[in-house]
Design a protein around this motif. Structure first.
Motif, PDB file in Angstrom:
ATOM      1  N   SER A  66      78.852  19.174  23.387  1.00  0.00           N
ATOM      2  CA  SER A  66      77.432  18.816  23.277  1.00  0.00           C
ATOM      3  C   SER A  66      76.534  20.013  23.576  1.00  0.00           C
ATOM      4  O   SER A  66      75.526  20.236  22.894  1.00  0.00           O
ATOM      5  CB  SER A  66      77.107  17.672  24.237  1.00  0.00           C
ATOM      6  N   LYS A 117      72.527  25.514  19.111  1.00  0.00           N
ATOM      7  CA  LYS A 117      72.273  25.972  17.738  1.00  0.00           C
ATOM      8  C   LYS A 117      72.916  27.332  17.450  1.00  0.00           C
ATOM      9  O   LYS A 117      72.509  28.035  16.524  1.00  0.00           O
ATOM     10  CB  LYS A 117      70.767  26.053  17.436  1.00  0.00           C
ATOM     11  N   GLU A 161      76.544  22.418  20.598  1.00  0.00           N
ATOM     12  CA  GLU A 161      75.770  21.857  19.478  1.00  0.00           C
ATOM     13  C   GLU A 161      74.272  21.975  19.739  1.00  0.00           C
ATOM     14  O   GLU A 161      73.496  22.310  18.843  1.00  0.00           O
ATOM     15  CB  GLU A 161      76.166  20.396  19.254  1.00  0.00           C
ATOM     16  N   ARG A 162      73.851  21.721  20.982  1.00  0.00           N
ATOM     17  CA  ARG A 162      72.429  21.826  21.320  1.00  0.00           C
ATOM     18  C   ARG A 162      71.934  23.266  21.272  1.00  0.00           C
ATOM     19  O   ARG A 162      70.760  23.514  20.990  1.00  0.00           O
ATOM     20  CB  ARG A 162      72.172  21.243  22.721  1.00  0.00           C
TER      21      ARG A 162
END
Length: 562
Positions: free
Chosen positions: A161, A167, A164-165
């Motif tokens: 997570s 970027k 993914e956050r």
């Protein structure tokens, strides 16, 4: 997972350390040369035994530590050892990892020093205080109370997570994370953009490592990133907490950092690893959950995944079939059975198992296709941000990227691009299946359509209207070239709206198309709207209304010199 260095040393380290070490090091001549350099440097106290092992452009030095030595003492010794080794190797060695053992060989401290650390300190760019702060001591084999307290173990899904956050990677690219909490390490696997080179992999690895270390509250001290190609070959980059700290604090420049990191190519050899990478890459595993694949007895393949307890058995059967079907794309040809086990993420003892014979999987697939054949899929195209639009990594990446560039160019010339975007999205949907023939055929078809549109645009620019020319109505019976109703880009022009109250429709278009311009006349799309409205009016025998619209269009073109 036990550290391989500890398990190996528990059996043979004492013999290796206190006996002649030159015959066990692999590259005997080079290792012996480096050992002599360390011994002559007088860095270690007389009589303290040590070993030097060389692997490519990386060297490990193992020795005993003084019982009174603290972390800073280990850091200083590590830097001095690294400098001696790098000088002796004429700077061919880029990283030295020093292991300082206590009397209990299961407990030791690890310090990794790069060529950049040594260079920055040697030329005065980095003070001793800054250098010591940037280096990280990784303790191994500590028991409760000996090291920093940990509130909770770092979880794989939390790091997925966090990445993914951040970027750091392109949206939609599969990510797999495995955390080795005992050894304070994390292993991150993802797919590589075909256009990236080794330096790009190094930069991405550093950014991933920084994200992982921050998300773990510095509980993770080393991150190994694997960047896979579609054939499941990969490039491996290992980054330490010290690398991240030195770069973030300005003690190490980008060039120094990149030169100190090493890219190691590799390829998966076992079928279980291939299947795991395939499922993770195609996001068949639930986001944030871990997936494990092992070879079973005989020619069986075992897939272990997690699922929430509220998922019904019927839904679970469909998920299991998807796993089994996709696994066969890369599984060994001799595989005869696929076993899929789903466990509750909280109560791991609660497990549901589903098995498929390979010969039955294709039959089930055909039955599903037959049952779903009557169902149709209506595609609702989302509004696309052309600025950030990118092709997904995979086969024929460069050709798909060139299609985006052509579509963007048409949009800039006022051409409606929604049909082209729909066709492009359909091509992107083919990429996960890895069918190069189908992808190439679809690219060729869209290229031909874009060629025709480019030609039509070129011809329209060649039709210059004189500033003094009066508008000429089309001869009776003449048929105007068809114009796309998608000239607005994201919505079509509806005939009934134009024919109902033409002037109200034109005023509505004027208001909408004046946004961002001094007036609607400045917006190149407004001319296309007028042309399409004129075409609709003429096709419905409303020549006088069409002539009025055409006159306005001609006046705008005359002012612009078109």
């Amino acid at each position: 997972m036990k550290n391989s260095r500890v398990t190996a040393l528990s059996v043979g380290f004492v013999l290796l350390l206190f006996n002649s070490h030159s015959s066990c090091l692999g590259a005997e001549d080079i290792s012996a040369q480096l050992s002599s350099a360390v011994e002559n440097s007088k860095i270690l106290p007389p009589g303290v035994k040590f070993t030097v092992r060389m692997e490519g452009d990386k060297v490990t030095v193992s020795t005993f530590q003084n019982a009174k030595a603290n972390d800073n003492d280990c850091k200083i010794d590590a830097v001095l050892l690294a400098r001696a080794v790098m000088v002796a190797s004429k700077n061919q060695v880029r990283r030295v990892t020093a292991y300082f053992y206590g009397k209990d060989l299961s407990k030791y401290r690890e310090v990794s020093v790069t060529q950049g650390d040594v260079t920055a300190y040697g030329i005065g760019k980095s003070s001793q205080e800054v250098l010591l702060k940037s280096l990280i001591v990784i303790p191994h084999g500590q028991t409760a109370g000996e090291g920093p307290a940990r509130a909770t173990l770092v979880q794989d899904k939390d790091l997925v997570s966090a990445i993914e956050r951040s970027k750091v990677l392109s949206p939609g690219v599969g990510i797999s994370v495995h955390v080795d909490n005992e050894n304070e390490r994390a292993y991150v696997s993802t797919f590589r953009n075909p256009k990236t080179d080794d330096n790009d992999c190094k930069i991405d690895a550093v950014l991933i490592a920084r994200t992982v270390i921050d998300a773990s509250n510095s509980q993770i001290c080393r991150v190994t990133a694997y960047f896979y190609d579609r054939d499941l070959s990969y490039k491996e980059v290992a980054v330490t907490q010290g690398d991240v700290a030195a770069f973030g604090g300005g003690q190490s420049s980008k060039e120094t950092l990149l030169s100190s990191l090493v890219v190691t190519p590799g390829r998966h050899q076992d079928g279980a690893s291939l299947v795991k990478s395939q499922l993770q890459a195609e996001s068949y595993a639930n986001p944030g959950s871990s997936i494990r694949v092992t070879a079973g007895t005989g020619n069986e393949l075992n897939i272990f995944a997690q699922v929430d307890p509220w998922v019904t058995d019927d839904d679970l059967k469909l998920d299991a079939f998807r796993y089994a079907k996709r696994s066969l794309a890369v599984a060994p040809k001799e595989t005869t059975k696929v076993n899929v086990s789903f466990s509750d993420p909280v109560n791991k003892a609660d497990t549901r198992n589903i098995s498929f014979q390979v010969k039955d999987i294709q039959e089930i697939g055909r039955a599903l296709q037959s049952a779903l054949g009557a169902s149709t899929i209506s595609r609702i195209a989302p509004k696309t941000d052309l600025v950030t639009l990118r092709a997904v990594p995979g086969l024929l990446f460069e050709r798909r990227e060139s299609l985006i560039a052509r579509i963007k160019e048409l949009s800039g010339n006022g051409v409606g691009i929604q049909p082209f975007l729909n066709a492009f999205r359909a091509i992107e949907d083919l990429v996960p299946a890895n069918d190069e023939t189908k992808i190439a055929e679809s690219i060729n078809k869209l290229s031909e359509v874009l060629d025709k549109q480019d030609l039509a645009l070129k011809n329209s620019k060649n039709l210059k209207i004189s500033k003094t020319a009066s508008p000429i109505s089309a001869p009776a019976g003449a048929v105007a070239a068809p114009k796309s109703r998608w000239v607005l880009g994201n919505q079509p022009i509806i005939d009934r709206e134009v024919l109902g109250d033409t002037q109200s429709y034109i005023r509505k278009m004027e208001t909408e198309m004046a946004t961002g311009f001094r007036s609607a006349d400045e917006n190149p799309r407004f001319l296309l709207v007028l042309d399409k409205v004129s075409q609709i009016l003429r096709s419905n025998s409303r020549e006088s209304d069409a002539a009025s619209i055409e006159q306005r269009a001609s006046q705008i073109r005359a002012r612009k010199g078109k």
